[in-house]
Design an enzyme around this catalytic site. Structure first.
Site, PDB file in Angstrom:
ATOM      1  N   ARG A 149       0.915  -1.189   0.142  1.00  0.00           N
ATOM      2  CA  ARG A 149      -0.013   0.018  -0.159  1.00  0.00           C
ATOM      3  C   ARG A 149       0.938   1.252   0.139  1.00  0.00           C
ATOM      4  NH1 ARG A 149      -3.073  -2.799  -1.694  1.00  0.00           N
ATOM      5  NH2 ARG A 149      -5.175  -3.293  -1.102  1.00  0.00           N
ATOM      6  N   GLU A 159      -1.865   7.364  -5.903  1.00  0.00           N
ATOM      7  CA  GLU A 159      -2.122   6.782  -6.751  1.00  0.00           C
ATOM      8  C   GLU A 159      -3.425   6.764  -7.522  1.00  0.00           C
ATOM      9  OE1 GLU A 159      -2.708   2.202  -5.249  1.00  0.00           O
ATOM     10  OE2 GLU A 159      -0.798   2.892  -6.067  1.00  0.00           O
ATOM     11  N   HIS A 212       0.350  -0.521 -10.079  1.00  0.00           N
ATOM     12  CA  HIS A 212      -0.366  -1.386  -9.322  1.00  0.00           C
ATOM     13  C   HIS A 212      -0.588  -2.662  -9.968  1.00  0.00           C
ATOM     14  CE1 HIS A 212      -2.684  -1.268  -5.397  1.00  0.00           C
ATOM     15  NE2 HIS A 212      -2.970  -2.434  -5.533  1.00  0.00           N
TER      16      HIS A 212
END
Length: 333
Positions: free
Chosen positions: A234, A263, A295
């Site tokens: 994260r 993000e 991601h």
């Protein structure tokens, strides 16, 4: 059960459409829009909603979902830090997630990032495309014999330990709950010692109050000189401003990020025709020893299949009023 899926891409629809063949009692409507306070009312008439990593499921969103009669929030991901768990409890809304869809996929991506910034693969690719076959600026170091520090040793962290061990690295780790399955190849130490002794640090812990900005101006000075830092967990595990200062101070040999603060606006979206509004993201992209991906650590065919099947299994558990190990009952899971 009718489920409204938010923030879906073609690969989501393909994976879930294939999985639905085994779940005749479930119907899905796919939306491109993400789940936020502004889109929550679209859920009226559905039994459940399904969100993803960038969904904004705060108090206002949960209250609207409750008004729409939603009693189940499915998260087709492991993380749930973007969900207001306390409000869900008050409204009687259950939360079910996918905690372990493909630990190996994420761990493999973490090692790919580590290898890329170490051996300058991203820079070498560009040089060779320009017919520059010189080796200047491409030197790295050998991982074999170095120390890997793994922060968080759940299923993904466990997979990362095994990968690092396979590279011939000494593995040390920090976790409030040691994993007995890797006790023979990994030594648990206090966080400060893991940070100070590791040549490679890879973050694999959930985002909680205790882990928020785990890497910041207080812990960066503890790091070994010229270490490699990788984060596939994260973004908010790292204080980005402090990280930038650390990079400028030459504290890192390389940094590999699959996740980062800010993000949410960019993740999974095509911004190639736009100017990035965030100066923080732009600054990170400007450093030659930083590698950023979008991601994608989870993004394998096997993982997408596992996500679809587990999400639909979770939905059926709710229909049958069964207990599920995938239910989120607190901020710690």
């Amino acid at each position: 059960m009718d489920i409204l899926f938010y923030d879906t891409k073609p690969y989501d629809r393909e994976a879930f459409a294939a999985a639905l063949e085994s779940y005749p009692d479930i119907k899905i409507k796919f939306l491109k829009a993400d789940l936020t306070e502004n889109t929550a009312r679209l859920a009226r008439g559905f039994d459940a909603v399904c969100g993803f990593v960038s969904s904004e499921i705060g108090k206002a969103t949960v209250d609207i979902l409750n008004e729409c009669g939603i009693k189940l929030i499915l998260m087709r991901c492991a993380g749930f830090n973007n969900v207001d768990i306390d409000t869900c409890k008050k409204r009687g809304i259950r939360i079910l997630r996918v905690p372990g869809y493909s630990p190996e996929a994420v761990a493999e991506h973490a090692m790919a990032l580590a290898l890329t910034v170490n051996r300058k693969i991203h820079k070498a690719y560009v040089k060779v495309r320009e017919n520059d076959f010189s080796l200047s600026g491409l030197i790295g170091y050998t991982f074999h014999g170095k120390t890997a520090g793994i922060i968080g040793t759940g299923k993904i962290g466990q997979a990362m330990v095994k990968i690092c061990h396979g590279f011939g690295m000494k593995c040390i780790a920090y976790d409030y709950k040691p994993n007995p399955e890797i006790a023979d190849i990994c030594t648990y130490l206090p966080l400060e010692r893991v940070l100070s002794q590791s040549d490679l640090i890879s973050l694999h812990c959930p985002l909680t109050d205790a882990t928020h900005h785990l890497i910041d101006k207080k812990t960066i000075p503890l790091l070994k000189d010229d270490c490699i830092l990788v984060n596939t967990s994260r973004g908010a595990l790292i204080d980005t401003e402090d990280l930038i200062e650390g990079i400028r101070a030459h504290r890192f040999f390389g940094v590999g990020l699959d996740v980062y603060e800010e993000e949410a606006y960019n993740v999974f979206e095509d911004r190639s025709e736009q100017i990035l509004e965030s100066s923080v993201t732009a600054r990170l992209l400007s450093f030659p020893n930083v590698m950023i991906t979008s991601h994608q650590g989870f993004f394998t065919r096997e993982a997408l299949t596992a996500i679809a099947n587990t999400t639909l299994d979770n939905a059926m558990s709710f229909v049958k009023n069964e207990e599920s190990p995938n239910e989120v009952k607190s901020k710690n899971g």
